[in-house]
Enzyme design. Structure first.
Site, PDB file in Angstrom:
ATOM      1  N   ASN A 111     -12.495  19.957   9.740  1.00  0.00           N
ATOM      2  CA  ASN A 111     -11.377  19.655   8.843  1.00  0.00           C
ATOM      3  C   ASN A 111     -11.560  18.262   8.239  1.00  0.00           C
ATOM      4  OD1 ASN A 111     -10.822  18.807  11.524  1.00  0.00           O
ATOM      5  ND2 ASN A 111      -8.622  18.843  11.194  1.00  0.00           N
ATOM      6  N   ILE A 112     -11.142  18.162   6.984  1.00  0.00           N
ATOM      7  CA  ILE A 112     -11.314  16.929   6.208  1.00  0.00           C
ATOM      8  C   ILE A 112      -9.966  16.636   5.550  1.00  0.00           C
ATOM      9  CG2 ILE A 112     -12.584  15.824   4.329  1.00  0.00           C
ATOM     10  CD1 ILE A 112     -14.793  18.022   4.817  1.00  0.00           C
ATOM     11  N   GLU A 113      -9.289  15.609   6.075  1.00  0.00           N
ATOM     12  CA  GLU A 113      -7.930  15.328   5.596  1.00  0.00           C
ATOM     13  C   GLU A 113      -7.954  14.350   4.426  1.00  0.00           C
ATOM     14  OE1 GLU A 113      -5.794  14.240   9.166  1.00  0.00           O
ATOM     15  OE2 GLU A 113      -5.758  16.351   9.826  1.00  0.00           O
ATOM     16  N   CYS A 130      -9.277  22.757   5.793  1.00  0.00           N
ATOM     17  CA  CYS A 130      -9.461  23.200   7.175  1.00  0.00           C
ATOM     18  C   CYS A 130     -10.946  23.413   7.479  1.00  0.00           C
ATOM     19  CB  CYS A 130      -8.740  24.517   7.409  1.00  0.00           C
ATOM     20  SG  CYS A 130      -6.952  24.430   7.357  1.00  0.00           S
ATOM     21  N   GLU A 179     -12.436  25.956   8.887  1.00  0.00           N
ATOM     22  CA  GLU A 179     -12.941  27.296   8.552  1.00  0.00           C
ATOM     23  C   GLU A 179     -13.333  27.378   7.085  1.00  0.00           C
ATOM     24  OE1 GLU A 179     -10.168  26.367  10.052  1.00  0.00           O
ATOM     25  OE2 GLU A 179      -9.295  27.968  11.250  1.00  0.00           O
ATOM     26  N   CYS A 238      -5.375  29.148  10.262  1.00  0.00           N
ATOM     27  CA  CYS A 238      -4.105  29.199   9.534  1.00  0.00           C
ATOM     28  C   CYS A 238      -4.117  30.389   8.562  1.00  0.00           C
ATOM     29  CB  CYS A 238      -3.862  27.893   8.787  1.00  0.00           C
ATOM     30  SG  CYS A 238      -4.860  27.709   7.296  1.00  0.00           S
ATOM     31  N   CYS A 269      -6.662  30.173   5.668  1.00  0.00           N
ATOM     32  CA  CYS A 269      -8.045  30.426   6.103  1.00  0.00           C
ATOM     33  C   CYS A 269      -8.264  31.909   6.414  1.00  0.00           C
ATOM     34  CB  CYS A 269      -8.396  29.561   7.306  1.00  0.00           C
ATOM     35  SG  CYS A 269      -8.579  27.820   6.858  1.00  0.00           S
TER      36      CYS A 269
END
Ligand code: THU
Length: 142
Positions: free
Chosen positions: A46-48, A57, A59, A98, A101
């Site tokens: 995940n890359i916020e 996310c 995935e 989620c 995804c």
């Protein structure tokens, strides 16, 4: 490959991918390892983002990386996650994909055959088909 062997192969790679998670806002590290039908594994984390909405996310990072390499046929994905201090996800501790995804996976993966492999921070494992995770998913055309 049977489910146990798939989990033994992919879950450690998902935990490895989680180390690259960029999570300054949630602190929740997610890793994914996506296996193509030809046997290649694509990692994802995940890359916020400070604007929150653009966050991605693990995935989807894996799926988009693979598709960008020309891949379209997938067999399984392992997904794992925990907070940086080791605290597990809520509920039963599995980092379930989620809804967004699940829908992205459904674009490329068979609901009957594609496997989602999970391990929580307590080391418990679970294997689900995509169809079990996303029953009655939207299909535009067959
Ligand atoms: N997250 C994922 O990477 N995959 C999911 O399927 C659920 C949530 C990430 C998004 C965000 O960076 C963090 O987990 C907390 O929601």
């Amino acid at each position: 490959m049977d489910r146990e062997k798939l989990m033994d192969t992919l879950i450690p790679q998902a935990w490895e991918a989680a180390k690259n998670a960029y999570v300054p806002y949630s602190g929740f590290r997610v890793g994914a390892a996506l296996l193509t039908k030809s046997g290649v594994v694509y990692p994802g984390c995940n890359i916020e983002n400070s604007a929150y909405g653009p966050s991605n996310c693990a995935e989807r990072t894996a799926v988009f990386s693979a598709v960008a390499r020309g891949e379209r046929e997938f067999a399984a994905i392992a997904v794992v996650g925990k907070f940086a201090d080791g605290t597990p996800a809520g509920g039963d501790g599995f980092a379930y994909p989620c809804g967004v995804c699940r829908q992205v996976l459904a674009e490329f993966c068979s609901p009957e055959d594609f496997l989602v492999l999970l391990e929580n921070a307590q080391g418990e494992r679970k294997a689900l088909t995509l169809g079990e995770l996303l029953p009655y998913g939207f299909v535009l055309r067959d």
